[in-house]
Design an enzyme around this catalytic site. Structure first.
Site, PDB file in Angstrom:
ATOM      1  N   GLU A  41       0.821  -1.214  -0.033  1.00 15.44           N
ATOM      2  CA  GLU A  41       0.044   0.100   0.046  1.00 15.44           C
ATOM      3  C   GLU A  41       1.159   1.179  -0.063  1.00 15.44           C
ATOM      4  OE1 GLU A  41      -3.461   1.816   2.707  1.00 15.44           O
ATOM      5  OE2 GLU A  41      -2.764  -0.065   3.332  1.00 15.44           O
ATOM      6  N   ARG A 269       5.561 -13.198   9.237  1.00 16.86           N
ATOM      7  CA  ARG A 269       6.198 -11.976   9.049  1.00 16.86           C
ATOM      8  C   ARG A 269       7.412 -11.780   9.819  1.00 16.86           C
ATOM      9  NH1 ARG A 269       4.238  -6.604   9.477  1.00 16.86           N
ATOM     10  NH2 ARG A 269       2.303  -7.723   8.493  1.00 16.86           N
ATOM     11  N   LYS A 279       4.596   0.591  10.527  1.00 19.43           N
ATOM     12  CA  LYS A 279       4.649   1.993   9.875  1.00 19.43           C
ATOM     13  C   LYS A 279       4.147   2.925  11.005  1.00 19.43           C
ATOM     14  CE  LYS A 279       3.001   0.444   5.198  1.00 19.43           C
ATOM     15  NZ  LYS A 279       2.029  -0.003   4.613  1.00 19.43           N
TER      16      LYS A 279
HETATM   17  P1  ATP Z   1       0.203  -1.770   7.063  1.00 18.94           P
HETATM   18  O1  ATP Z   1       0.195  -2.736   8.381  1.00 18.94           O
HETATM   19  O2  ATP Z   1       0.008  -0.572   6.942  1.00 18.94           O
HETATM   20  O3  ATP Z   1      -0.628  -3.016   6.304  1.00 18.94           O
HETATM   21  P2  ATP Z   1       2.202  -3.607   5.978  1.00 18.94           P
HETATM   22  O4  ATP Z   1       3.469  -3.709   6.529  1.00 18.94           O
HETATM   23  O5  ATP Z   1       1.363  -4.718   5.690  1.00 18.94           O
HETATM   24  O6  ATP Z   1       1.495  -2.241   6.543  1.00 18.94           O
HETATM   25  P3  ATP Z   1       1.900  -3.420   3.069  1.00 18.94           P
HETATM   26  O7  ATP Z   1       2.249  -2.164   2.288  1.00 18.94           O
HETATM   27  O8  ATP Z   1       0.561  -3.642   3.137  1.00 18.94           O
HETATM   28  O9  ATP Z   1       2.537  -2.929   4.575  1.00 18.94           O
HETATM   29  O10 ATP Z   1       2.890  -4.653   2.662  1.00 18.94           O
HETATM   30  C1  ATP Z   1       3.007  -5.075   1.359  1.00 18.94           C
HETATM   31  C2  ATP Z   1       3.437  -6.533   1.604  1.00 18.94           C
HETATM   32  O11 ATP Z   1       4.701  -6.457   2.713  1.00 18.94           O
HETATM   33  C3  ATP Z   1       2.412  -7.235   2.056  1.00 18.94           C
HETATM   34  O12 ATP Z   1       2.123  -8.498   1.365  1.00 18.94           O
HETATM   35  C4  ATP Z   1       3.080  -7.855   3.510  1.00 18.94           C
HETATM   36  O13 ATP Z   1       2.592  -9.071   3.717  1.00 18.94           O
HETATM   37  C5  ATP Z   1       4.501  -7.792   3.408  1.00 18.94           C
HETATM   38  N1  ATP Z   1       5.350  -7.396   4.624  1.00 18.94           N
HETATM   39  C6  ATP Z   1       4.839  -6.486   5.560  1.00 18.94           C
HETATM   40  N2  ATP Z   1       5.655  -6.341   6.446  1.00 18.94           N
HETATM   41  C7  ATP Z   1       6.287  -7.689   6.540  1.00 18.94           C
HETATM   42  C8  ATP Z   1       7.110  -8.036   7.413  1.00 18.94           C
HETATM   43  N3  ATP Z   1       7.369  -7.658   8.764  1.00 18.94           N
HETATM   44  N4  ATP Z   1       7.905  -9.335   6.921  1.00 18.94           N
HETATM   45  C9  ATP Z   1       7.240  -9.867   5.760  1.00 18.94           C
HETATM   46  N5  ATP Z   1       6.656  -9.408   5.079  1.00 18.94           N
HETATM   47  C10 ATP Z   1       5.861  -7.987   5.252  1.00 18.94           C
HETATM   48 MG    MG Z   2      -0.815  -4.482   4.805  1.00 19.38          MG
END
Ligand code: ATP
Ligand code: MG
Length: 571
Positions: A41, A269, A279
């Site tokens: 996002e 994750r 974030k």
């Molecule tokens: P939000 O909590 O704002 O949704 P997010 O960290 O999930 O934040 P996204 O932009 O939705 O942010 O993340 C993009 C991709 O990165 C998603 O597919 C998510 O699964 C992956 N991702 C985010 N954080 C992690 C993490 N700590 N480890 C592995 N993958 C991650």
């Molecule tokens: Mg997300």
């Protein structure tokens, strides 16, 4: 036809996702297609956790002859900005991945998402609900109690379509109506209790402008995006596991429209010690100026890591080493640092830097004489050649390389002792000067003219100490930033042993007050020419990079990427 025969066997260690993909290829489940996606996002900068997801999705596509789509999941109009889009694309490219022409924006699918919602209304698989948010919560039930049907649940198809079209036309204020999937209010999985799929938002969108005043919910939009793009393996983090039944329900229901049913798989994750990856917290660190910006070299963002001198190759090694699993776990920050050290050890040329300078005067060396010494650029890579380091009467050495009274086992400079000035001469220490406080201000020595490294006979001098130096007259005096971990605690904000019952800690209290120290150092003159992002090992000190923001041609500024050894090992 199996893709296995045309694609080289993957070198990476196997994991549950690879097993699934290999089985799918064997059974030809996808008709020869293999497609993943990375769907951020655009509401923040990417961080080290995203690097894991990027390496995973792009890496699987690469290893199995598939494609990985770069997709912005920009269905939420409020929080998204072009600045984030740009930095995300830049970060993915920097990590070494290429989406070719597969760059997509979920917002480009708004028309099709809207059509999907109308289709569900038409099929009686969705309805417009007009309960207040409060009532809707009350009707939802709890984990232990079933929910209740909304009184609006049995609206006719005509009424539902009429209301939805008027929602779209902007006739209603936000919150008055919402479209919900019609599944089962008694489901033990709360996500299946008629989840919301479309809501009213009178908001500008960064790409579609004010065209829409209804927007799809994330859990509705995401499966549709996957199906439109004919994604085969939709890989996400574990918190979406409970959403998978809705993902499958929705794509089944939309089969007549989309003709594709991607499969969702969840992995754990990345949780990394000594950093925060949420974030919300990263934004707070920036907004409250605990760091200098998103690209502060201490930030766990990819722009920060890049400025710090972390390398794409180091991240790729890291992603492979930590692997993927379905069990939540914590990875020690030291593992990431080790991956960076490993990569930098191979690629970084060696240079000499004196970070805590003390003057060394060679009393028997002529005042205006100077000469060249040759230093190898890389001890294990003779093909990288040697460079010239100038030698003269006055040198800078490290303050810790001299003591007046040596402790046991100290082989460096002390009165009467012989040491080798690395790549130069053997010198004998004769004494030192001090100021009125007793602080040593200069060290004196005499050199042995026939001891120069690389000349015949130089090896006859067997000395135990070997110290680095920079000619004072030639040195490049420069700012060097000694970065360390941003947090001093492995789990910032967590309670510590000994804390009283009920103690609340704030992760900001665990910021490491020593996370950066800016010093003025004396560097060997060759470093003046270092272009931004060139990385080096400063011998005995660690890996350093020429800062890509603050360096000017001819006057680079250096950041410490990582020390040579882990000093946090016990933490
Ligand atoms: P939000 O909590 O704002 O949704 P997010 O960290 O999930 O934040 P996204 O932009 O939705 O942010 O993340 C993009 C991709 O990165 C998603 O597919 C998510 O699964 C992956 N991702 C985010 N954080 C992690 C993490 N700590 N480890 C592995 N993958 C991650
Ligand atoms: Mg997300």
């Amino acid at each position: 036809m199996s893709q296995n025969t045309t694609n080289p066997a993957p070198v990476a260690p196997s994991n549950f996702l690879r097993q699934i993909i290999e089985e799918d290829i064997r059974s030809d489940k996808w008709g020869g297609r293999m497609a993943t996606r990375f769907p951020p996002e655009p509401n923040g900068y990417l961080h080290i956790g995203h690097a894991k997801s990027i390496c995973l999705n792009f890496g699987l596509a690469r290893d199995y002859g598939g494609v990985c789509h770069m997709r912005f999941d920009d269905t939420n109009p409020e929080k998204e900005e072009q600045e984030y889009v740009d930095s995300i694309l830049d970060a993915v490219q920097w990590l070494g991945f290429d989406w070719a022409d597969h760059l997509y924006y979920a917002s480009d699918y708004f028309d099709r998402m809207y059509a999907c919602a109308e289709f569900l209304l038409q099929e009686g698989k969705a309805y417009v609900d007009s309960l207040s948010a409060e009532d809707m919560r009350a009707y939802r039930g709890t984990l232990t109690e079933a929910g209740k049907n909304s009184p609006f649940r049995e609206r006719s198809v005509e009424e539902n379509l009429d209301l939805f079209r008027r929602m779209r036309a902007g006739e209603f204020p936000e919150g008055t109506h919402i479209v919900r999937a019609k599944i089962d209010m008694a489901s033990p999985n709360i996500n299946l209790r008629d989840p919301a799929i479309y809501r009213i938002r009178h908001a500008e969108h960064h790409r579609s402008g004010d065209k829409w005043c209804v927007y799809p919910m994330y859990t509705f939009a995401h499966p549709i995006e996957d199906a439109i793009e004919r994604i085969t393996h939709s890989i996400c983090t574990l918190e979406f596991e409970d959403q998978r039944p809705f993902y499958d329900w929705l794509l089944d229901a939309l089969m007549p429209v989309l003709s594709w049913h991607s499969r969702q798989y969840e992995f754990a994750r990345l949780n990394l010690t000594f950093v925060v990856l949420s974030k919300r917290r990263l934004i707070q660190l920036v907004n409250e100026k605990h760091v200098s910006g998103w690209d502060d070299p201490r930030m766990p963002t990819l722009v920060g890591a890049r400025r710090r001198g972390y390398t794409p190759e180091g991240f790729r090694v890291f992603a492979e080493r930590i692997g993927v699993s379905k069990a939540d776990s914590w990875i020690g920050y030291g593992i990431l640092e080790d991956c960076m050290r490993e990569d930098l050890n191979g690629r970084a040329e060696r240079r000499i830097a004196v970070l805590d300078p003390l003057k060394l005067v060679i009393d028997n060396y002529p005042d205006d004489q100077e000469e060249e010494c040759l230093a190898p650029n890389h001890p294990q890579k003779p093909e990288l050649g040697k460079r010239v380091v100038p030698f003269s009467k006055e040198l800078w050495i490290e303050r810790e390389d001299f003591v007046e009274t040596p402790p046991k086992g100290y082989f460096r400079l002390f009165p009467g002792n012989l040491v080798r000035l690395r790549y130069g001469f053997v010198v004998k220490c004769t004494g030192c000067e001090k100021d009125e406080t007793g602080k040593v201000t200069a060290v004196h020595c005499e050199y042995l003219p026939d001891s120069k490294s690389g000349t015949p006979g130089a090896d006859t001098y067997k000395v135990k100490g070997n110290i680095h130096w920079v000619s004072a007259r030639h040195a490049y005096e420069s700012q060097v930033r000694l970065y360390d971990r941003l947090f001093a605690q492995a789990n910032p904000g967590a309670r510590r042993p000994g804390d009283a019952e009920g103690t609340e800690r704030n992760y900001l209290d665990d910021l490491n007050p020593e996370s950066v120290k800016t010093i003025t150092a004396f560097l060997e003159p060759a470093l003046r020419e270092a272009p931004p992002e060139a990385c080096f090992q400063f011998e005995r000190h660690g890996y350093f990079v020429a800062d890509r923001v603050d360096s000017k041609p001819g006057t680079p500024v250096f950041n410490r990427t990582v020390t040579l050894k882990d000093s946090w090992g016990k933490a």
